[in-house]
Design an enzyme around this catalytic site. Structure first.
Site, PDB file in Angstrom:
ATOM      1  N   HIS A   1       6.467  11.678  -2.166  1.00  0.00           N
ATOM      2  CA  HIS A   1       6.555  11.695  -3.612  1.00  0.00           C
ATOM      3  C   HIS A   1       7.195  12.471  -4.364  1.00  0.00           C
ATOM      4  O   HIS A   1       7.186  12.792  -5.670  1.00  0.00           O
ATOM      5  CB  HIS A   1       4.699  12.070  -4.061  1.00  0.00           C
ATOM      6  CG  HIS A   1       3.723  11.125  -3.726  1.00  0.00           C
ATOM      7  ND1 HIS A   1       3.478  10.878  -2.588  1.00  0.00           N
ATOM      8  CD2 HIS A   1       3.292  10.340  -4.600  1.00  0.00           C
ATOM      9  CE1 HIS A   1       2.583   9.721  -2.637  1.00  0.00           C
ATOM     10  NE2 HIS A   1       2.315   9.448  -3.921  1.00  0.00           N
TER      11      HIS A   1
ATOM     12  N   TYR B   1      -0.256  10.297 -14.724  1.00  0.00           N
ATOM     13  CA  TYR B   1      -0.738  10.270 -13.524  1.00  0.00           C
ATOM     14  C   TYR B   1      -0.454  11.442 -12.634  1.00  0.00           C
ATOM     15  O   TYR B   1       0.654  12.074 -12.517  1.00  0.00           O
ATOM     16  CB  TYR B   1      -0.084   8.968 -12.855  1.00  0.00           C
ATOM     17  CG  TYR B   1      -0.587   8.365 -11.730  1.00  0.00           C
ATOM     18  CD1 TYR B   1      -1.596   9.037 -11.007  1.00  0.00           C
ATOM     19  CD2 TYR B   1      -0.035   7.088 -11.069  1.00  0.00           C
ATOM     20  CE1 TYR B   1      -2.238   8.242  -9.855  1.00  0.00           C
ATOM     21  CE2 TYR B   1      -0.483   6.467 -10.166  1.00  0.00           C
ATOM     22  CZ  TYR B   1      -1.620   7.133  -9.367  1.00  0.00           C
ATOM     23  OH  TYR B   1      -2.260   6.413  -8.187  1.00  0.00           O
TER      24      TYR B   1
ATOM     25  N   TRP C   1       2.648   0.662  -0.369  1.00  0.00           N
ATOM     26  CA  TRP C   1       1.406   0.592   0.405  1.00  0.00           C
ATOM     27  C   TRP C   1       1.867   0.520   1.873  1.00  0.00           C
ATOM     28  O   TRP C   1       1.088   1.332   2.716  1.00  0.00           O
ATOM     29  CB  TRP C   1       0.742  -0.641   0.232  1.00  0.00           C
ATOM     30  CG  TRP C   1      -0.074  -0.510  -1.318  1.00  0.00           C
ATOM     31  CD1 TRP C   1      -0.034   0.756  -1.951  1.00  0.00           C
ATOM     32  CD2 TRP C   1      -0.795  -1.671  -1.981  1.00  0.00           C
ATOM     33  NE1 TRP C   1      -0.811   0.231  -3.200  1.00  0.00           N
ATOM     34  CE2 TRP C   1      -1.218  -0.615  -3.025  1.00  0.00           C
ATOM     35  CE3 TRP C   1      -1.191  -2.636  -1.738  1.00  0.00           C
ATOM     36  CZ2 TRP C   1      -2.143  -1.570  -3.930  1.00  0.00           C
ATOM     37  CZ3 TRP C   1      -2.123  -3.450  -2.442  1.00  0.00           C
ATOM     38  CH2 TRP C   1      -2.337  -2.721  -3.655  1.00  0.00           C
TER      39      TRP C   1
END
Length: 104
Positions: free
Chosen positions: A22, A41, A77
């Site tokens: 991230h 977020y 994902w």
């Protein structure tokens, strides 16, 4: 703005890798999130349980749900399956949390 919160779970000893992935998040994914009305977020980690707590503000549930069908989200994902619990479609196992208090 709609406030959402949910939890996800990391596999043991993967927080460092999760954080690295991230930092920074893929630019293509960031663009998709922003273009689908995602704001403010944040994801937090509970060291004791290895649970992630996510908070996000979205413009609409419909836009939020459309993110899942984007190519970049599908790639993200797949990229994350080795470090966190996932569903059969490779999406993170996510437990929604109900808001019980808010103050501006």
């Amino acid at each position: 703005m709609i406030r959402k919160a949910f939890t996800m779970k990391l596999f043991p000893d993967t927080i460092k890798e999760y954080t690295n992935r991230h930092s920074p998040i893929w630019n293509e994914l960031l663009v998709v999130l922003k273009n689908h009305g995602v704001h403010n977020y944040s994801i937090f980690h509970d060291e004791k349980s290895n649970v992630l707590f996510a908070y996000v503000e979205i413009e609409s549930v419909e836009k939020w749900e459309k993110i899942a069908s984007t190519e970049i989200c599908q790639k993200w994902w797949a990229y994350m399956t080795d470090i966190m619990e996932t569903n059969s479609d490779l999406s993170p196992v996510s437990v929604p949390l109900n808001e019980v208090f808010h103050i501006d």
